[in-house]
Design a protein around this motif. Structure first.
Motif, PDB file in Angstrom:
ATOM      1  N   ALA A  38      -1.721  12.912  10.652  1.00 57.51           N
ATOM      2  CA  ALA A  38      -1.144  11.569  10.517  1.00 57.51           C
ATOM      3  C   ALA A  38      -1.282  10.791  11.823  1.00 57.51           C
ATOM      4  O   ALA A  38      -1.540   9.581  11.821  1.00 57.51           O
ATOM      5  N   GLY A  39      -1.129  11.496  12.951  1.00 54.86           N
ATOM      6  CA  GLY A  39      -1.300  10.859  14.255  1.00 54.86           C
ATOM      7  C   GLY A  39      -2.716  10.337  14.457  1.00 54.86           C
ATOM      8  O   GLY A  39      -2.929   9.265  15.049  1.00 54.86           O
ATOM      9  N   ARG A  40      -3.694  11.076  13.957  1.00 49.78           N
ATOM     10  CA  ARG A  40      -5.087  10.639  14.070  1.00 49.78           C
ATOM     11  C   ARG A  40      -5.329   9.371  13.243  1.00 49.78           C
ATOM     12  O   ARG A  40      -6.035   8.460  13.686  1.00 49.78           O
ATOM     13  N   VAL A  41      -4.734   9.318  12.057  1.00 48.55           N
ATOM     14  CA  VAL A  41      -4.864   8.111  11.231  1.00 48.55           C
ATOM     15  C   VAL A  41      -4.237   6.913  11.946  1.00 48.55           C
ATOM     16  O   VAL A  41      -4.800   5.810  11.969  1.00 48.55           O
ATOM     17  N   ALA A  42      -3.070   7.134  12.567  1.00 46.57           N
ATOM     18  CA  ALA A  42      -2.409   6.053  13.308  1.00 46.57           C
ATOM     19  C   ALA A  42      -3.290   5.563  14.453  1.00 46.57           C
ATOM     20  O   ALA A  42      -3.448   4.348  14.671  1.00 46.57           O
ATOM     21  N   GLY A  53       3.650  -4.171  11.843  1.00 49.96           N
ATOM     22  CA  GLY A  53       3.967  -5.200  10.860  1.00 49.96           C
ATOM     23  C   GLY A  53       2.831  -5.533   9.925  1.00 49.96           C
ATOM     24  O   GLY A  53       3.045  -6.133   8.860  1.00 49.96           O
ATOM     25  N   ASP A  54       1.589  -5.161  10.289  1.00 51.53           N
ATOM     26  CA  ASP A  54       0.463  -5.386   9.381  1.00 51.53           C
ATOM     27  C   ASP A  54       0.617  -4.512   8.139  1.00 51.53           C
ATOM     28  O   ASP A  54       1.159  -3.407   8.201  1.00 51.53           O
ATOM     29  N   ARG A  55       0.130  -4.995   7.012  1.00 57.30           N
ATOM     30  CA  ARG A  55       0.173  -4.215   5.784  1.00 57.30           C
ATOM     31  C   ARG A  55      -1.119  -3.409   5.619  1.00 57.30           C
ATOM     32  O   ARG A  55      -2.218  -3.936   5.838  1.00 57.30           O
ATOM     33  N   VAL A  56      -0.959  -2.148   5.229  1.00 55.50           N
ATOM     34  CA  VAL A  56      -2.102  -1.269   4.978  1.00 55.50           C
ATOM     35  C   VAL A  56      -1.928  -0.651   3.590  1.00 55.50           C
ATOM     36  O   VAL A  56      -0.944   0.040   3.342  1.00 55.50           O
ATOM     37  N   ALA A  57      -2.871  -0.913   2.696  1.00 50.84           N
ATOM     38  CA  ALA A  57      -2.785  -0.413   1.320  1.00 50.84           C
ATOM     39  C   ALA A  57      -3.319   1.019   1.244  1.00 50.84           C
ATOM     40  O   ALA A  57      -4.177   1.429   2.035  1.00 50.84           O
ATOM     41  N   LEU A  58      -2.809   1.757   0.263  1.00 51.73           N
ATOM     42  CA  LEU A  58      -3.188   3.156   0.083  1.00 51.73           C
ATOM     43  C   LEU A  58      -3.300   3.490  -1.394  1.00 51.73           C
ATOM     44  O   LEU A  58      -2.340   3.311  -2.146  1.00 51.73           O
ATOM     45  N   SER A  59      -4.473   3.956  -1.813  1.00 48.43           N
ATOM     46  CA  SER A  59      -4.680   4.455  -3.175  1.00 48.43           C
ATOM     47  C   SER A  59      -5.055   5.927  -3.080  1.00 48.43           C
ATOM     48  O   SER A  59      -6.143   6.261  -2.588  1.00 48.43           O
ATOM     49  N   CYS A  60      -4.177   6.803  -3.534  1.00 50.73           N
ATOM     50  CA  CYS A  60      -4.472   8.232  -3.448  1.00 50.73           C
ATOM     51  C   CYS A  60      -3.556   8.995  -4.400  1.00 50.73           C
ATOM     52  O   CYS A  60      -2.350   8.735  -4.442  1.00 50.73           O
ATOM     53  N   PRO A  61      -4.104   9.948  -5.160  1.00 54.46           N
ATOM     54  CA  PRO A  61      -3.256  10.793  -6.006  1.00 54.46           C
ATOM     55  C   PRO A  61      -2.510  11.815  -5.150  1.00 54.46           C
ATOM     56  O   PRO A  61      -2.539  11.756  -3.910  1.00 54.46           O
ATOM     57  N   ASN A  62      -1.837  12.746  -5.801  1.00 58.25           N
ATOM     58  CA  ASN A  62      -1.048  13.758  -5.082  1.00 58.25           C
ATOM     59  C   ASN A  62      -1.951  14.791  -4.421  1.00 58.25           C
ATOM     60  O   ASN A  62      -2.165  15.886  -4.927  1.00 58.25           O
ATOM     61  N   LEU A  63      -2.473  14.419  -3.277  1.00 54.85           N
ATOM     62  CA  LEU A  63      -3.317  15.270  -2.448  1.00 54.85           C
ATOM     63  C   LEU A  63      -2.741  15.260  -1.033  1.00 54.85           C
ATOM     64  O   LEU A  63      -1.987  14.346  -0.673  1.00 54.85           O
ATOM     65  N   PRO A  64      -3.093  16.242  -0.194  1.00 56.49           N
ATOM     66  CA  PRO A  64      -2.585  16.215   1.194  1.00 56.49           C
ATOM     67  C   PRO A  64      -2.909  14.920   1.927  1.00 56.49           C
ATOM     68  O   PRO A  64      -2.195  14.524   2.846  1.00 56.49           O
ATOM     69  N   TYR A  65      -3.998  14.240   1.508  1.00 54.23           N
ATOM     70  CA  TYR A  65      -4.362  12.984   2.156  1.00 54.23           C
ATOM     71  C   TYR A  65      -3.276  11.925   1.995  1.00 54.23           C
ATOM     72  O   TYR A  65      -3.173  11.022   2.836  1.00 54.23           O
ATOM     73  N   ALA A  76       1.795   4.026  13.102  1.00 58.43           N
ATOM     74  CA  ALA A  76       1.155   2.877  13.738  1.00 58.43           C
ATOM     75  C   ALA A  76       2.059   1.652  13.734  1.00 58.43           C
ATOM     76  O   ALA A  76       1.680   0.601  14.277  1.00 58.43           O
ATOM     77  N   GLY A  77       3.240   1.772  13.105  1.00 61.52           N
ATOM     78  CA  GLY A  77       4.150   0.638  13.027  1.00 61.52           C
ATOM     79  C   GLY A  77       3.806  -0.327  11.913  1.00 61.52           C
ATOM     80  O   GLY A  77       4.410  -1.392  11.789  1.00 61.52           O
ATOM     81  N   ALA A  78       2.816   0.045  11.092  1.00 58.12           N
ATOM     82  CA  ALA A  78       2.379  -0.815   9.999  1.00 58.12           C
ATOM     83  C   ALA A  78       3.206  -0.543   8.736  1.00 58.12           C
ATOM     84  O   ALA A  78       4.065   0.326   8.707  1.00 58.12           O
ATOM     85  N   VAL A  79       2.922  -1.312   7.700  1.00 58.63           N
ATOM     86  CA  VAL A  79       3.654  -1.244   6.440  1.00 58.63           C
ATOM     87  C   VAL A  79       2.772  -0.601   5.381  1.00 58.63           C
ATOM     88  O   VAL A  79       1.632  -1.041   5.159  1.00 58.63           O
ATOM     89  N   VAL A  80       3.278   0.441   4.713  1.00 61.00           N
ATOM     90  CA  VAL A  80       2.510   1.109   3.662  1.00 61.00           C
ATOM     91  C   VAL A  80       2.617   0.318   2.360  1.00 61.00           C
ATOM     92  O   VAL A  80       3.729  -0.039   1.932  1.00 61.00           O
ATOM     93  N   VAL A  81       1.481   0.073   1.723  1.00 62.51           N
ATOM     94  CA  VAL A  81       1.467  -0.567   0.404  1.00 62.51           C
ATOM     95  C   VAL A  81       0.801   0.411  -0.567  1.00 62.51           C
ATOM     96  O   VAL A  81      -0.415   0.389  -0.770  1.00 62.51           O
ATOM     97  N   PRO A  82       1.591   1.329  -1.181  1.00 67.91           N
ATOM     98  CA  PRO A  82       0.998   2.306  -2.105  1.00 67.91           C
ATOM     99  C   PRO A  82       0.603   1.621  -3.412  1.00 67.91           C
ATOM    100  O   PRO A  82       1.377   0.824  -3.956  1.00 67.91           O
ATOM    101  N   LEU A  83      -0.568   1.942  -3.910  1.00 66.42           N
ATOM    102  CA  LEU A  83      -1.057   1.334  -5.146  1.00 66.42           C
ATOM    103  C   LEU A  83      -1.212   2.390  -6.237  1.00 66.42           C
ATOM    104  O   LEU A  83      -1.582   3.535  -5.968  1.00 66.42           O
ATOM    105  N   ASN A  84      -0.949   1.979  -7.458  1.00 67.65           N
ATOM    106  CA  ASN A  84      -1.142   2.833  -8.620  1.00 67.65           C
ATOM    107  C   ASN A  84      -2.620   3.237  -8.699  1.00 67.65           C
ATOM    108  O   ASN A  84      -3.508   2.383  -8.615  1.00 67.65           O
ATOM    109  N   VAL A  85      -2.875   4.527  -8.867  1.00 63.94           N
ATOM    110  CA  VAL A  85      -4.264   5.014  -8.833  1.00 63.94           C
ATOM    111  C   VAL A  85      -5.068   4.592 -10.060  1.00 63.94           C
ATOM    112  O   VAL A  85      -6.293   4.753 -10.085  1.00 63.94           O
TER     113      VAL A  85
END
Length: 517
Positions: A38-42, A53-65, A76-85
């Protein structure tokens, strides 16, 4: 006050670095490894210009990713926007534009569910979204989509020592989009405090039931608030091991319950129905029952008949909770100090107030009177992102009105009657589909049922039941049985037998699709 939701993962990584954090098949990832990833992604996001404060979208099923990306975005201090897969390119473009997403991480998917192709198409239609990272099953693999960079290759050379950004407790941590059953989907802004309090309150509720090292089976999609809060955030907060299922399949879920010695299961009613139907001779139900300590249901009203059957087979009492994306999500839950009441969604959780109101926001005080649930507390969203008018429609003086109808008994326990929009008005009488479904499920030949209202020339609406059979019965026989067991204005005059019912990705029955048939 500084508070970052990622602290829940970081603290457990410090205390239990070598413990399995997530399990998927033969893959086992420790807390230390998950936190470092997770630190590497940040670090990557920060290097590409993503700011707090920036928004970052995420599309991913139930995987370690999923948790790697989710907590990386938070670090990273950003905002997660999870999306329906299951979203298509056009719908993804809407969500990216509506949330003003700065970057988008998307899993490549499969031939049957080409998430990557749909995600890249949606990204291409969104001018403001500047970075697209394709998550590949093999991090070293080349991109299968021309022009799309892979997350694995983008992370090359980025270390995992990123120091998490200090965020304020009132800063937005996650934007959860509502299902959009009426109008366009709206993004509920949830703060770090909303989500940390909700996760810690869940663990407070489970404290007397949980083991020192909980083992969750994650069948609920993590992009949904139920799975992400009650299992991922709350589970990581106490060093639990999360066994992931990318897609719920009842027979495989039963095998995992046994093989992984699962202690904690959470699901929507249709999942419990599926588990019961998957108990064949190859399953050691007694072994599952020895390990399973906590069973939680939410997302939709749980039929009492299913509660009874789960108690008989697994020896565990399903505890019901209630909430919405806008409430982080848990608002009420079975009282841990009193015996559960089957059919009840429990009482308000710690720090949260609940009342029933009429359409004019006036409080309904009487016992067993039906009103709309209104909620106030640390779990209530900041509002709908960039939608002040929509926010004003559902919030007043700190209270949030849910659109769900309920009654309250003399001891303060709440019982869902139905969604306000699902109520059928037949000849001037209010008919609550949930009540009809409860009765139908007591018929020995009914496996699952969904009741809706359909247009009628003289009555306004007629009651119709869509039924999955579990035995031999004709439509006329079932209608006659209903006539004997329900008031004249309630029982369904129309019954249609079906092989399956349309459901959302979270397992809720899509009644709006039934009414369109």
């Amino acid at each position: 006050m500084t508070l970052n939701l990622a602290t829940l993962l970081e603290d457990s990584a410090r205390r239990h670095p070598d413990r399995d954090a997530v399990v998927l098949g033969e893959t086992r990832l420790s807390y230390a490894a998950l936190d470092a990833a997770a630190g590497r992604v940040a670090g990557l996001l920060a290097s590409r210009g993503v700011r707090p404060g920036d928004r970052v979208a995420l599309s991913c099923p139930n995987l370690p990713y999923f948790p790697i990306a989710y907590y990386g975005i938070l670090k990273a201090g950003a905002v997660v926007v999870p999306l329906n897969v299951l979203l298509k390119g056009r719908e993804i473009a809407y969500h990216l534009a509506d949330s003003a997403a700065r970057a988008y991480l998307c899993f490549e998917g499969t031939a049957d569910l080409p998430m990557g192709a749909e995600g890249f198409a949606g990204f291409g239609q969104t001018d403001g979204c500047e970075e697209f990272f394709l998550i590949t099953a093999d991090p070293a693999a080349a991109s299968p989509i021309e022009g799309a960079q892979t997350l694995g290759r983008a992370l090359a050379g980025v270390d995992g020592t990123f120091e998490s950004v200090d965020t304020d407790e009132t800063d937005t941590a996650v934007i959860l989009y509502t299902s959009g059953t009426t109008g366009q989907p709206k993004g509920a802004e949830l703060t770090h405090a909303n989500l940390v309090f909700n996760a810690l309150t869940c663990n407070r509720l489970f404290g007397g039931l949980a083991t020192e090292h909980e083992r969750h089976l994650i069948t609920l999609p993590l992009f949904h608030s139920f799975g992400s809060t009650v299992q991922m955030n709350a589970g990581f907060a106490v060093g639990s091991t999360l066994v992931l299922m990318p897609r719920f399949q009842a027979d495989e879920a039963v095998r995992l319950l046994q093989r992984e010695k699962i202690t904690f299961f959470a699901g929507v009613p249709t999942m419990y129905w599926g588990l019961l139907g998957a108990l064949d001779g190859s399953v050691d139900v007694e072994e599952i029952a020895r390990n399973l300590r906590v069973a939680v249901s939410g997302g939709a009203s749980l039929p009492v008949e299913i509660i009874k059957q789960v108690k008989e087979r697994f020896g565990v009492q399903i505890l019901e909770g209630y909430g919405l994306s806008e409430t982080s999500p848990v608002a009420t839950f079975s009282d841990p100090e009193r015996d559960p009441r089957p059919g009840s969604i429990g009482v308000p959780i710690w720090g949260v107030r609940v009342k029933l109101i009429d359409p004019e926001w006036k409080t309904i005080e009487g016992t067993d009177e039906v009103g709309e649930i209104a909620i106030r507390g640390h779990n209530i969203m900041k509002g709908y992102y960039n939608r002040p008018e929509a926010t004003a429609e559902v919030m007043r003086d700190g209270w949030f009105r849910t659109g769900d109808l309920a009654r309250r008994d003399g001891d303060g326990f709440y019982y869902i009657v139905d969604r306000a929009k699902d109520m059928v008005i037949r000849g001037g009488f209010n008919v609550y589909p949930r009540e009809i479904e409860e009765v139908l499920l007591t018929h020995p030949a009914v496996s699952l049922a969904a009741v809706v209202g359909v247009p009628h020339d003289s009555l306004g609406e007629e009651v119709k039941a869509f039924v999955i059979r579990g035995g031999d019965v004709t439509e006329d026989e079932l209608i006659a049985w209903c006539r004997e067991n329900m008031a004249a204005y309630k029982y369904p005059r129309l019954v249609e037998f079906v092989e399956s019912l349309p459901m959302t990705a979270t397992g809720k029955i899509l009644k709006r699709e039934l009414t369109d048939r």
